[in-house]
Structures are given as C-alpha cells and as structure tokens.
Design a protein around this motif. Structure first.
Motif, PDB file in Angstrom:
ATOM      1  N   VAL A 193       0.858  -1.182   0.000  1.00  0.00           N
ATOM      2  CA  VAL A 193       0.000   0.000   0.000  1.00  0.00           C
ATOM      3  C   VAL A 193       0.896   1.234   0.000  1.00  0.00           C
ATOM      4  CG1 VAL A 193      -1.682   1.340   1.312  1.00  0.00           C
ATOM      5  CG2 VAL A 193      -1.925  -1.139   1.140  1.00  0.00           C
ATOM      6  N   ARG A 194       0.599   2.154  -0.906  1.00  0.00           N
ATOM      7  CA  ARG A 194       1.327   3.415  -1.007  1.00  0.00           C
ATOM      8  C   ARG A 194       0.359   4.553  -0.723  1.00  0.00           C
ATOM      9  NH1 ARG A 194       2.216  -0.462  -4.477  1.00  0.00           N
ATOM     10  NH2 ARG A 194       4.328  -1.009  -5.146  1.00  0.00           N
ATOM     11  N   VAL A 195       0.768   5.500   0.075  1.00  0.00           N
ATOM     12  CA  VAL A 195      -0.064   6.656   0.401  1.00  0.00           C
ATOM     13  C   VAL A 195       0.677   7.915  -0.014  1.00  0.00           C
ATOM     14  CG1 VAL A 195      -1.076   8.025   2.255  1.00  0.00           C
ATOM     15  CG2 VAL A 195      -1.301   5.537   2.278  1.00  0.00           C
ATOM     16  N   VAL A 196       0.067   8.696  -0.892  1.00  0.00           N
ATOM     17  CA  VAL A 196       0.604  10.000  -1.273  1.00  0.00           C
ATOM     18  C   VAL A 196      -0.080  11.046  -0.402  1.00  0.00           C
ATOM     19  CG1 VAL A 196       0.784  11.698  -3.113  1.00  0.00           C
ATOM     20  CG2 VAL A 196       1.179   9.284  -3.612  1.00  0.00           C
ATOM     21  N   ASN A 197       0.736  11.897   0.215  1.00  0.00           N
ATOM     22  CA  ASN A 197       0.273  12.774   1.289  1.00  0.00           C
ATOM     23  C   ASN A 197       0.287  14.237   0.859  1.00  0.00           C
ATOM     24  OD1 ASN A 197      -0.188  14.042   3.807  1.00  0.00           O
ATOM     25  ND2 ASN A 197       2.011  14.019   4.266  1.00  0.00           N
ATOM     26  N   HIS A 198      -0.906  14.823   0.777  1.00  0.00           N
ATOM     27  CA  HIS A 198      -1.014  16.246   0.472  1.00  0.00           C
ATOM     28  C   HIS A 198      -1.737  17.020   1.571  1.00  0.00           C
ATOM     29  CE1 HIS A 198       0.596  16.703  -3.624  1.00  0.00           C
ATOM     30  NE2 HIS A 198       0.296  15.420  -3.742  1.00  0.00           N
ATOM     31  N   GLY A 199      -1.943  16.403   2.739  1.00  0.00           N
ATOM     32  CA  GLY A 199      -2.697  17.107   3.759  1.00  0.00           C
ATOM     33  C   GLY A 199      -2.163  17.040   5.164  1.00  0.00           C
ATOM     34  N   VAL A 200      -1.273  16.094   5.465  1.00  0.00           N
ATOM     35  CA  VAL A 200      -0.848  15.856   6.847  1.00  0.00           C
ATOM     36  C   VAL A 200       0.579  16.371   7.029  1.00  0.00           C
ATOM     37  CG1 VAL A 200      -0.360  14.101   8.582  1.00  0.00           C
ATOM     38  CG2 VAL A 200      -2.361  13.877   7.094  1.00  0.00           C
ATOM     39  N   ASP A 201       0.773  17.242   8.035  1.00  0.00           N
ATOM     40  CA  ASP A 201       2.116  17.774   8.295  1.00  0.00           C
ATOM     41  C   ASP A 201       2.440  17.887   9.785  1.00  0.00           C
ATOM     42  OD1 ASP A 201       0.530  19.881   9.096  1.00  0.00           O
ATOM     43  OD2 ASP A 201       1.154  21.247   7.498  1.00  0.00           O
ATOM     44  N   LEU A 216       1.332  22.859   5.389  1.00  0.00           N
ATOM     45  CA  LEU A 216       0.870  22.359   4.104  1.00  0.00           C
ATOM     46  C   LEU A 216      -0.589  22.754   3.902  1.00  0.00           C
ATOM     47  CD1 LEU A 216       1.925  20.499   1.816  1.00  0.00           C
ATOM     48  CD2 LEU A 216       1.073  18.562   3.141  1.00  0.00           C
ATOM     49  N   GLU A 217      -0.904  23.223   2.702  1.00  0.00           N
ATOM     50  CA  GLU A 217      -2.284  23.580   2.395  1.00  0.00           C
ATOM     51  C   GLU A 217      -2.808  22.639   1.313  1.00  0.00           C
ATOM     52  OE1 GLU A 217      -4.150  25.685   3.977  1.00  0.00           O
ATOM     53  OE2 GLU A 217      -2.501  26.336   5.284  1.00  0.00           O
ATOM     54  N   LEU A 218      -3.787  21.831   1.668  1.00  0.00           N
ATOM     55  CA  LEU A 218      -4.423  20.931   0.712  1.00  0.00           C
ATOM     56  C   LEU A 218      -5.246  21.760  -0.270  1.00  0.00           C
ATOM     57  CD1 LEU A 218      -5.370  18.033  -0.159  1.00  0.00           C
ATOM     58  CD2 LEU A 218      -7.164  18.270   1.568  1.00  0.00           C
ATOM     59  N   THR A 219      -5.056  21.510  -1.578  1.00  0.00           N
ATOM     60  CA  THR A 219      -5.817  22.258  -2.584  1.00  0.00           C
ATOM     61  C   THR A 219      -6.755  21.383  -3.401  1.00  0.00           C
ATOM     62  OG1 THR A 219      -3.922  22.087  -4.105  1.00  0.00           O
ATOM     63  CG2 THR A 219      -4.100  24.094  -2.781  1.00  0.00           C
ATOM     64  N   GLY A 220      -6.640  20.057  -3.298  1.00  0.00           N
ATOM     65  CA  GLY A 220      -7.569  19.216  -4.035  1.00  0.00           C
ATOM     66  C   GLY A 220      -7.296  17.732  -3.858  1.00  0.00           C
ATOM     67  N   VAL A 221      -8.371  16.939  -3.833  1.00  0.00           N
ATOM     68  CA  VAL A 221      -8.289  15.482  -3.827  1.00  0.00           C
ATOM     69  C   VAL A 221      -9.473  14.968  -4.628  1.00  0.00           C
ATOM     70  CG1 VAL A 221      -8.153  13.365  -2.452  1.00  0.00           C
ATOM     71  CG2 VAL A 221      -7.381  15.511  -1.462  1.00  0.00           C
ATOM     72  N   ASP A 222      -9.184  14.185  -5.667  1.00  0.00           N
ATOM     73  CA  ASP A 222     -10.282  13.675  -6.487  1.00  0.00           C
ATOM     74  C   ASP A 222      -9.752  12.531  -7.349  1.00  0.00           C
ATOM     75  OD1 ASP A 222     -12.890  13.548  -7.568  1.00  0.00           O
ATOM     76  OD2 ASP A 222     -12.264  14.724  -9.291  1.00  0.00           O
TER      77      ASP A 222
END
Length: 632
Positions: free
Chosen positions: A405-413, A468-474
C-alpha cells in the motif's frame, strides 16, 4: 513474581506456528481464533516473571520513560490488563487464571501502603492514560474480576480512578481517557463529573474532519494531526465509552460514533498491505498491531462497513506479520520497535511497557467463537488495484497486486498554521507499508531525503513542507501547496521573499506516482538562485529486513538531472538508506512545470507519458488510460 505456568521465554512464535491452519475458513492467512488466543495467552504469561511481588506493577527491562519506573510498571500492568480483559470477556474458560493474576495486581496497586502501589493521577500525568486502560479492562472482565474483588479493594480502585476528576488532561486524544475512566466510575456508582465529560465531548467533536477522520487535538479544521491515533483512540474510545456506560450511554451519541466508525472502516482497511503490514506513518508505532483495534470494533458494535471475514483476515495477517518478524523477543516480550527492537523509535514518553498498547489488537476476542468475525470465511482472490482518495486528510491510498500500500500525502504535516521544520514521520510526500522514511528532517547540507518536493538554496538550505495547504483530492489526483521557507544552519526558519510558493500535484496509479511541481512567485523573482529537488522512496541497502526491488525517480518534464544519495542512517526496514532524486539542471524559474515518475515496485513498471498544453497536463498510461490535471 513468576508462576508455574509462566514460560521462561522465546517460544511464542514457535508455539503459534505449530498450531493447525485452516485453509478453508482462512485461505489467505490460515489463522483462526485459536491463534489469537495463543498469542494473547503466551504474551500475558511471559509478563508474569517481571511482576512485582504484589503483582501491582509489571517492571519490564529496558530504559525508563520520562515518567519514571513506577509509572512504567503501572503501564505494563494496565496495558496488558486490557488484553486479559478482552480475552476473558469472550470466553467461558480461564485456564491460566488471568483473572486471579490481575485481581491480585489491582489489590496491590491500589493500596497506598503497598511497595508496588500505583502513582496517583495527580502525581504522574501518564497514570491518567493508564487509568483508562484499567477502566476498559475492568469493564470487560467485570464478571470475572471486578465482581469478585473484596469491597475494600473495590473502594481503593474507585478512589484511585477518581483522581481523574478535576485532573488536567491535554487538549488531544487524552480527553477520551478522562471520559472512559469516568464512565467506569459511573457504572459502579463512583464519582464522575458531567460537566467535565460534556466539555471533553465538545472539544473532541471539534476535532472531527468528516468521513470518519479526526485531526488529533486540532479543533480548527486543519488535517495536520492525522496518524494511527485516529483509529486507536479518536474512533475506538468513543464507542468503548458508550459500551461501558451501557444503558446510560446517550443514544444519539452512540449512533453518531457508530456512523463515524462506519465511515472510517473502508478507508482504514485499505492501510494494510496484503502481508498485514500497516502503513508506516506517524508516531507511537511501537504499538504495532493496535492498528487493528478499530477494525475489530466494527463487528463488536454491529457495523458491516467491512465484512466480518475481511476484518479477521486483516487482523490475523497483521498479528501474524509481527509475530513472524520478531516483535516478541527472546523473553516473549514486545520490544520497543517495529519488527524487533529498534531503539530510535523510542520517544520520551516510551517505557518498556508502552508497546502493550498493542492489546487493542485483541479487541476481537470479546466476541464469542461462533460470531461471524470468527466463523465467516476470509475473502479469497487477488489484491485489488485501486487508488482511493481520502479527502478529509489529503491522501491518495493506492493498492496494487504486489500487496504494498502506497499513500501519497497532500494534507498531513503535524503542524499548526505557522512554518516549522519538517517531521519525517508526517511531512513527506509519500509513505507505504513496505518502507520507512529517512529519519531526519531536510537539514542544511544534508543530501536529499526521501519523498521531497523542495528547493535547495544557498549554503545547502532546504525549504520545509510545513505548513501544508491541501488544494484538491479527487479520483487518482491530489494537490497541495506550501510557502517556501528555508531551515538555516542555526535551526531558524528563513522565509523566502517574492511570495514564493511551491505547488505540487500527484497522480497515483499502482506503483507509480506522477509528481508535478511548479514554483509560483507572486511578488517577483527569488532573491537567490535555487534548485528544485524531487526525491523518491528510501530503501535500505544494508541490514535489510524488507526492501522493494525498485525505487526510482524518472524525469518526465522540465530539464532535470538524476542522482541518488545513501544516508548512513537506519529505520526498522534496514540501514544505509538509498534515495533516488531528480534536480533541475539550472536554477528553478517561477512558472515552469517540472515532473517525474516516482516508482516503488517489486519489478520495473511501464511508465506513462506526460503532455502539457495551455496549463493542462495529460498523463497517458501504457494501457491507454488517461488522467488530466488542471494546473491553472
């Protein structure tokens, strides 16, 4: 004090391996309820030789935590008592007299005059955590332990637990420890504070992000504080609070907590590899298979968001993963580490008894053998290949046929709203079930660490991905941005002029992440030239416990040169950590788009092509599928 049936150590893994496997009911793991019982029993029995004379503490070998030896001994008792409580709740037999052993410990630990008394909740803040573990264990073993205690012992235990009233609990998951402790007090006619409980509930509700996810201790809507505490406290403890209260549990809150857990479970089950390995991200990972506690809570609380057979499959695979990889040492004790002992994972609050928070992984034992979670078959078939967007926390969770399992992280800091040095366990662009990060922040002069999108400026200073500022997940895409702030050699943060911001987009499919990065400078050029560095996964080259065969960074766009670094550091997967990277061959210019394919795989995958036109990037995969990324 040792007992006649306390093993001298080292036999747990062999004893479990010798049990018959059930390939019909458990085609993936072979494990049954008997395997879980055997691990629980032998683990509990192994602790007895380390018990104090009155059994009030379990004084395990190893360095003390910052709370001191007395607190550590309480921790060993309280946390293992949870496993005993779960074991007793779901069985009519107690062949090893777990009830008698822990009853004796309750009598000694609660006695202020005993040499192995417990520190009070006012003396040692850590005791407030352990009181909640004692409360859960007492509830689950109520018929076997609490109901048989001498009234004087019951009074002393109530008095000790009552130290939770008026005590200062941190603004974090700790608020649940106070509520759970007072739930048990209320259930036995002891004192409790309705105002404290309600204030805690309001605070904890404020930490809820949506769709099953909490940000621990952050009632401000930021998703920064997300890790395994989300399932093993923020989700699990609300339901156990209701369970302890029984008929006194607020029906509306019980339904809210059941619904939140049902929302979490489909995401949660996706964070385990096919081999049972949990995602290696966040703190307190020495708790290992506590990661499965919330999964077991699904069937305990009548939730069908994940099928019972699937719950057992993951719970069994994870417990087996750690048993077979040396989590229990030569004395059958859980060490501080991931597989075996790994001292760098020790944190200031970690003592020798800390790993026994893993007792939450035995929560399924409260259900009887005939329950579907133990009797339904495990699902059989190939692992799913899917990317799941988890919008509340800014993650893309990728499952692949190789079982990783791979997790790409754009929201957790793990931060507030102000800049700060990166935490390697939270701030990296990606984590997995088969790798660990380089255990260093990007420090001045250091070679590129893993999974970066960062600027390297003068004096080898690195920009920090925080806040970190999340700008999108879809779908298969996620994006974020962060202000460019350098970490200086003196440890001070140095903002970059020009309103510089790094924007990052990811498309995750199978073992490949397409990563696109652009520097935006709203107020003019950078004051000094800098290179953009995009790095990949860290894999060990020495003392290897586990290392996927391929870790690579392949340029797709933007004038990049490639290289690799080897860090003479170690994580639980091995040492001499190799990190591939790509770097701009000239100083980065605002507005330019740079892109790479970041690969973690067991075999070389085919890579996509990338086209850019009018601010839109098109990822063309080898099988003809396409992803379109809007960069405007």
């Amino acid at each position: 004090m040792a007992t006649d049936d306390a093993p001298t150590g080292g036999g747990l893994a062999a004893a479990v391996a010798a049990l018959p496997r059930d390939s019909t009911r458990s085609p993936r793991t072979g494990w049954t309820r008997q395997h879980h019982e055997q691990v629980a029993d032998r683990s509990l029995l192994a602790l007895r030789r380390w018990a104090s004379p009155g059994r009030g503490r379990i004084d395990l070998p190893g360095p003390a935590s910052r709370a001191g030896r007395a607190s550590d001994g309480l921790e060993g008792f309280a946390r293992s008592f949870m496993a005993a409580g779960f074991r007793l709740a779901g069985s009519t037999a107690d062949p090893h007299d777990h009830a008698g052993f822990y009853a004796a410990g309750l009598a000694a630990g609660s006695d202020p005059s005993a040499p192995d008394r417990w520190p009070t909740l006012t003396e040692t803040p850590q005791a407030r955590v352990e009181a909640a573990a004692v409360a859960i264990a007492l509830h689950e073993s109520r018929a076997q332990v609490w109901d048989h205690l001498d009234p004087g012992v019951q009074e002393r235990v109530v008095e000790w637990l009552a130290g939770s009233l008026g005590a200062r609990y941190g603004d974090s998951n700790w608020r649940w420890f106070q509520n759970v402790t007072q739930a048990f007090l209320r259930s036995v006619g002891g004192p409790w504070d309705a105002a404290e409980v309600e204030a805690n509930l309001d605070f904890l509700d404020g930490c809820y992000l949506g769709e099953g996810w909490y940000s621990d201790g952050r009632p401000d809507g930021r998703s920064g504080n997300v890790d395994w505490y989300n399932p093993w406290v923020m989700q699990l403890f609300p339901l156990w609070w209701c369970r302890i209260l029984g008929a006194d549990a607020p029906v509306d809150r019980l339904e809210v907590y059941r619904r939140r857990m049902a929302d979490l479970l489909p995401d949660l089950v996706g964070l385990f590899g096919v081999d049972g390995a949990p995602l290696f991200q966040g703190r307190s990972l020495v708790y290992r298979f506590a990661t499965t506690g919330a999964l077991w809570a699904g069937p305990v609380f009548g939730l069908d968001a994940v099928a019972p057979g699937r719950v057992r499959e993951v719970g069994s695979a994870t417990l087996r993963h750690f048993v077979e990889h040396g989590a229990y040492d030569e004395h059958d004790l859980l060490s501080l580490g991931w597989f075996g002992r790994h001292e760098p994972m020790r944190q200031p609050y970690s003592g020798p008894g800390s790993p026994y928070w893993s007792s939450l992984g035995f929560a399924g034992l409260v259900l009887p053998a005939e329950h579907p979670v133990w009797s339904d078959p495990e699902p059989d078939g190939a692992p799913a290949e899917v990317t799941t967007p988890v919008w509340p926390v800014g993650w893309l969770v990728g499952q692949h046929r190789d079982g990783i399992v791979r997790v790409v992280n754009h929201g957790v800091d793990h931060s507030g709203a102000d800049p700060g040095p990166e935490d390697p366990m939270y701030c990296r662009l990606a984590y997995s079930t088969a790798t660990g990060p380089v255990p260093s922040s990007p420090l001045p002069g250091l070679a590129p660490v893993d999974n970066l999108a960062a600027l390297r400026g003068g004096q080898g200073r690195w920009s920090q991905r925080r806040p970190l500022e999340l700008t999108g997940v879809d779908g298969r895409q996620a994006s974020s941005e962060h202000r460019v702030v350098y970490l200086g050699a003196d440890g001070e943060l140095e903002p970059v002029g020009g309103g510089a911001v790094l924007q990052t987009w990811s498309v995750l499919r199978g073992p490949v992440e397409v990563r696109l990065v652009r520097l935006r400078a709203d107020e003019g050029p950078l004051a000094e030239p800098a290179a953009l560095v995009l790095s990949g996964w860290a894999t060990p080259t020495r003392d290897v416990v586990r290392a996927p065969a391929v870790s690579a960074v392949v340029p797709l766009m933007g004038g990049l040169r490639t290289g690799e670094s080897v860090h003479e550091e170690e994580n639980p997967f091995g040492s001499a950590l190799r990190v591939p990277w790509a770097e701009t061959s000239a100083p980065v210019r605002p507005g330019d788009v740079h892109a790479v394919a970041v690969v973690l795989a067991e075999e070389e995958p085919e890579l996509p092509e990338l086209l850019l036109q009018d601010g839109v990037a098109e990822v063309r995969w080898p099988d003809g599928e396409r992803d379109v990324v809007d960069l405007t």
